[in-house]
Design an enzyme around this catalytic site. Structure first.
Site, PDB file in Angstrom:
ATOM      1  N   CYS A 147       0.835  -1.212   0.000  1.00 34.99           N
ATOM      2  CA  CYS A 147       0.000   0.000   0.000  1.00 34.99           C
ATOM      3  C   CYS A 147       0.870   1.263   0.000  1.00 34.99           C
ATOM      4  O   CYS A 147       1.855   1.342   0.732  1.00 34.99           O
ATOM      5  CB  CYS A 147      -0.913  -0.024   1.221  1.00 34.99           C
ATOM      6  SG  CYS A 147      -2.038   1.383   1.267  1.00 34.99           S
TER       7      CYS A 147
ATOM      8  N   CYS B 222       0.316   4.930   6.978  1.00 30.88           N
ATOM      9  CA  CYS B 222      -0.331   4.718   8.282  1.00 30.88           C
ATOM     10  C   CYS B 222       0.671   4.001   9.203  1.00 30.88           C
ATOM     11  O   CYS B 222       1.082   2.875   8.895  1.00 30.88           O
ATOM     12  CB  CYS B 222      -1.597   3.884   8.118  1.00 30.88           C
ATOM     13  SG  CYS B 222      -2.636   4.471   6.765  1.00 30.88           S
TER      14      CYS B 222
ATOM     15  N   CYS C 296       0.390   0.293  10.319  1.00 32.75           N
ATOM     16  CA  CYS C 296      -0.046  -0.739   9.376  1.00 32.75           C
ATOM     17  C   CYS C 296       1.079  -1.562   8.730  1.00 32.75           C
ATOM     18  O   CYS C 296       1.959  -1.022   8.060  1.00 32.75           O
ATOM     19  CB  CYS C 296      -0.896  -0.119   8.280  1.00 32.75           C
ATOM     20  SG  CYS C 296      -1.623  -1.393   7.217  1.00 32.75           S
TER      21      CYS C 296
ATOM     22  N   CYS D  71     -16.251  -9.131   6.130  1.00 33.74           N
ATOM     23  CA  CYS D  71     -15.611  -7.875   5.754  1.00 33.74           C
ATOM     24  C   CYS D  71     -14.427  -8.155   4.823  1.00 33.74           C
ATOM     25  O   CYS D  71     -13.546  -8.950   5.137  1.00 33.74           O
ATOM     26  CB  CYS D  71     -15.150  -7.151   7.014  1.00 33.74           C
ATOM     27  SG  CYS D  71     -14.284  -5.619   6.649  1.00 33.74           S
TER      28      CYS D  71
ATOM     29  N   CYS E 289     -19.401  -6.316   4.188  1.00 34.65           N
ATOM     30  CA  CYS E 289     -18.759  -5.038   4.474  1.00 34.65           C
ATOM     31  C   CYS E 289     -17.483  -5.007   3.638  1.00 34.65           C
ATOM     32  O   CYS E 289     -16.906  -6.046   3.339  1.00 34.65           O
ATOM     33  CB  CYS E 289     -18.439  -4.971   5.966  1.00 34.65           C
ATOM     34  SG  CYS E 289     -17.534  -3.496   6.439  1.00 34.65           S
TER      35      CYS E 289
ATOM     36  N   CYS F 297     -19.446   2.032   8.809  1.00 32.30           N
ATOM     37  CA  CYS F 297     -18.641   1.396   9.848  1.00 32.30           C
ATOM     38  C   CYS F 297     -17.377   2.237   9.981  1.00 32.30           C
ATOM     39  O   CYS F 297     -16.597   2.337   9.036  1.00 32.30           O
ATOM     40  CB  CYS F 297     -18.293  -0.039   9.441  1.00 32.30           C
ATOM     41  SG  CYS F 297     -17.142  -0.847  10.579  1.00 32.30           S
TER      42      CYS F 297
ATOM     43  N   ARG G 139     -17.692  -2.786  18.000  1.00 30.92           N
ATOM     44  CA  ARG G 139     -16.979  -4.031  17.670  1.00 30.92           C
ATOM     45  C   ARG G 139     -15.640  -4.140  18.393  1.00 30.92           C
ATOM     46  O   ARG G 139     -14.790  -3.265  18.255  1.00 30.92           O
ATOM     47  CB  ARG G 139     -16.769  -4.125  16.151  1.00 30.92           C
ATOM     48  CG  ARG G 139     -18.095  -4.148  15.445  1.00 30.92           C
ATOM     49  CD  ARG G 139     -18.008  -4.260  13.941  1.00 30.92           C
ATOM     50  NE  ARG G 139     -19.339  -4.051  13.392  1.00 30.92           N
ATOM     51  CZ  ARG G 139     -20.247  -5.005  13.194  1.00 30.92           C
ATOM     52  NH1 ARG G 139     -19.939  -6.263  13.444  1.00 30.92           N
ATOM     53  NH2 ARG G 139     -21.455  -4.716  12.731  1.00 30.92           N
TER      54      ARG G 139
HETATM   55  N1  SAM Z   1      -6.698   0.381   3.145  1.00 29.71           N
HETATM   56  C1  SAM Z   1      -7.971   0.609   3.689  1.00 29.71           C
HETATM   57  C2  SAM Z   1      -8.011   1.740   4.669  1.00 29.71           C
HETATM   58  O1  SAM Z   1      -7.002   2.088   5.243  1.00 29.71           O
HETATM   59  O2  SAM Z   1      -9.112   2.262   4.884  1.00 29.71           O
HETATM   60  C3  SAM Z   1      -8.596  -0.615   4.324  1.00 29.71           C
HETATM   61  C4  SAM Z   1      -7.774  -1.577   5.143  1.00 29.71           C
HETATM   62  S1  SAM Z   1      -7.088  -0.959   6.661  1.00 29.71           S
HETATM   63  C5  SAM Z   1      -6.028  -2.280   7.105  1.00 29.71           C
HETATM   64  C6  SAM Z   1      -8.447  -0.988   7.787  1.00 29.71           C
HETATM   65  C7  SAM Z   1      -8.202  -0.570   9.223  1.00 29.71           C
HETATM   66  O3  SAM Z   1      -7.492  -1.575   9.908  1.00 29.71           O
HETATM   67  C8  SAM Z   1      -7.379   0.676   9.474  1.00 29.71           C
HETATM   68  O4  SAM Z   1      -8.103   1.852   9.294  1.00 29.71           O
HETATM   69  C9  SAM Z   1      -6.978   0.498  10.930  1.00 29.71           C
HETATM   70  O5  SAM Z   1      -7.916   1.100  11.784  1.00 29.71           O
HETATM   71  C10 SAM Z   1      -6.992  -1.022  11.112  1.00 29.71           C
HETATM   72  N2  SAM Z   1      -5.613  -1.528  11.351  1.00 29.71           N
HETATM   73  C11 SAM Z   1      -4.628  -1.644  10.437  1.00 29.71           C
HETATM   74  N3  SAM Z   1      -3.492  -2.107  10.994  1.00 29.71           N
HETATM   75  C12 SAM Z   1      -3.768  -2.279  12.309  1.00 29.71           C
HETATM   76  C13 SAM Z   1      -3.003  -2.712  13.427  1.00 29.71           C
HETATM   77  N4  SAM Z   1      -1.723  -3.043  13.300  1.00 29.71           N
HETATM   78  N5  SAM Z   1      -3.602  -2.779  14.633  1.00 29.71           N
HETATM   79  C14 SAM Z   1      -4.902  -2.435  14.767  1.00 29.71           C
HETATM   80  N6  SAM Z   1      -5.675  -2.017  13.761  1.00 29.71           N
HETATM   81  C15 SAM Z   1      -5.130  -1.920  12.548  1.00 29.71           C
HETATM   82  C1  DTB Z   2     -11.135  -2.691  11.607  1.00 28.44           C
HETATM   83  O1  DTB Z   2     -11.426  -1.650  12.233  1.00 28.44           O
HETATM   84  N1  DTB Z   2     -10.306  -3.625  12.031  1.00 28.44           N
HETATM   85  C2  DTB Z   2     -10.132  -4.659  11.043  1.00 28.44           C
HETATM   86  C3  DTB Z   2     -11.185  -4.254   9.965  1.00 28.44           C
HETATM   87  N2  DTB Z   2     -11.648  -2.983  10.434  1.00 28.44           N
HETATM   88  C4  DTB Z   2     -10.801  -4.177   8.551  1.00 28.44           C
HETATM   89  C5  DTB Z   2      -8.719  -4.731  10.576  1.00 28.44           C
HETATM   90  C6  DTB Z   2      -7.734  -5.039  11.661  1.00 28.44           C
HETATM   91  C7  DTB Z   2      -6.396  -5.220  11.061  1.00 28.44           C
HETATM   92  C8  DTB Z   2      -5.353  -5.609  12.056  1.00 28.44           C
HETATM   93  C9  DTB Z   2      -4.002  -5.712  11.461  1.00 28.44           C
HETATM   94  C10 DTB Z   2      -3.834  -6.789  10.424  1.00 28.44           C
HETATM   95  O2  DTB Z   2      -4.242  -7.946  10.651  1.00 28.44           O
HETATM   96  O3  DTB Z   2      -3.230  -6.505   9.386  1.00 28.44           O
HETATM   97 FE1  SF4 Z   3      -2.827   1.179   3.360  1.00 22.40          FE
HETATM   98 FE2  SF4 Z   3      -2.724   0.010   5.742  1.00 22.40          FE
HETATM   99 FE3  SF4 Z   3      -3.160   2.628   5.569  1.00 22.40          FE
HETATM  100 FE4  SF4 Z   3      -5.092   0.918   4.749  1.00 22.40          FE
HETATM  101  S1  SF4 Z   3      -4.317   1.167   6.838  1.00 22.40           S
HETATM  102  S2  SF4 Z   3      -4.380   2.760   3.699  1.00 22.40           S
HETATM  103  S3  SF4 Z   3      -3.788  -0.750   3.955  1.00 22.40           S
HETATM  104  S4  SF4 Z   3      -1.286   1.545   4.922  1.00 22.40           S
END
Ligand code: SAM
Ligand code: DTB
Ligand code: SF4
Length: 333
Positions: free
Chosen positions: A51, A55, A58, A95, A127, A187, A259
């Protein structure tokens, strides 16, 4: 009736002596929800890693050196098989997550629309979380039978730039607006444990609580600290903070599905029980979240049995106009 609360009022709720806070949350939970019913949701990463965003929590951001392997968009058949499995395991919501900054109008999006159609036809709430969307894209998703769009605000407006620099808090709110205009349920939630203050946690709930209508679904994630990301060394979130956050969300978002999302692997069953008591309506079940581990499915089912929880059925609280569109969609497919 939804009470409009100031940040100070929400902070005061968050700082209420713990047992008193839980007791208030239990009261609101009982008023608006079937206590003892928890939705089992399934999470699937349909496009993983690589990506362009930054973030800082992430593991899927291309710029961080994590162990996540990049995977192109999955095929519709494979996703359909995962949905069948999820349904067999008692899930009523699925989801789909993609590591995209935003949706583009291309073949991949057409494929996602097919996935949504397929999963919706199995009677699961679908979702998707695909990054930023335009109103037109959100409408196409709604027409394909999408039930909810996930787009987290993640933290407070004030703290946002410390966590992500490649897009703004307003970008996030704008996508949420587009999702709403398309008639989808919203959501949106966030993460605790990123080094934010209690005021930031409350600022996040404050923004969510002011949305009208309030989001139907608010995921509260505890950071999963992943090696290679800038937040790798954050200490785990104390369970008491999670309970406070869930209870506060329950009180200020009375009708919302709150959630208990990422981070359960670090939580004891007793801790999770307190979260359910304080108003958590759902968990993600399955051995993996998007890229990180989650409690074992069998252990979760044992937890349900032990606590006397029952999995919630799909579409239990669906707004009338969306129900109608589902019937239209399923009767024409
Ligand atoms: N790329 C899209 C976005 O950012 O909206 C969708 C996928 S993203 C992984 C969805 C959500 O997962 C993020 O907004 C964040 O709140 C959560 N998330 C990602 N990495 C995480 C982590 N290491 N621990 C907890 N939540 C996480
Ligand atoms: C949300 O708030 N938590 C989920 C779902 N929406 C998409 C994602 C959690 C991701 C946790 C880190 C991972 O497994 O990569
Ligand atoms: Fe990309 Fe992860 Fe940010 Fe979603 S949360 S936009 S997958 S870097």
């Amino acid at each position: 009736m939804i009470i409009e609360r100031s940040k100070e009022e929400i902070l005061a709720i968050y700082n209420t002596p713990l047992l008193e806070l839980i007791s208030k949350a239990v009261e609101v939970h009982g008023q608006y929800h079937k206590t003892g019913e928890v939705q089992v949701s399934s999470l699937l990463s349909i496009k993983t890693g690589g990506c362009p965003e930054d973030c800082s929590y992430c593991p899927q951001a291309a710029r961080y050196h994590t162990e996540v392997k990049v995977h192109k968009l999955m095929g519709v058949e494979e996703v359909s098989a995962c949905a069948d499995n999820a349904k067999k395991g008692g899930a009523s919501r699925m989801c789909l997550g993609a590591a995209w900054r935003e949706v583009r109008d291309n073949k991949d999006f057409d494929k996602v629309l097919d996935m949504v159609k397929t999963i919706n036809s199995k009677g699961l709430e679908v979702c998707a979380t695909l990054g930023m969307v335009t109103e037109d894209q959100a409408r196409r998703l709604a027409e394909a039978g999408l039930y909810a769009y996930n787009h987290n605000i993640d933290t407070s407006e004030e703290n946002y730039n410390n966590v992500i620099s490649t897009r703004t808090f307003d970008d996030r709110l704008n996508t949420i607006k587009n999702v709403r205009k398309a008639g989808l349920t919203v959501c949106s939630g966030g993460i605790i444990g990123m080094g934010e203050s209690a005021e930031d946690r409350i600022g996040m709930l404050y923004t969510l609580s002011l949305l009208r209508p309030q989001p139907e679904s608010v995921p509260i994630n505890a950071l999963v600290a992943v090696e290679g990301t800038p937040l790798a060394d954050q200490p785990p979130v104390p369970i008491w903070d999670m309970v406070r956050m869930i209870a506060t969300a329950r009180i200020v978002l009375p009708k919302t599905s709150v959630r208990l999302s990422a981070g359960r692997l670090q939580m004891s069953m007793e801790g999770q029980a307190l979260c359910f008591l304080a108003g958590a309506n759902s968990i993600f079940a399955g051995d993996k979240l998007l890229t990180t581990p989650n409690p074992k499915y069998n252990e979760d089912m044992e937890m349900f049995k032990l606590l006397g929880l029952t999995p919630k059925k799909a579409f239990a609280e669906k707004p009338e106009e969306i129900l109608q569109s589902i019937y239209v969609n399923t009767s024409t497919t």
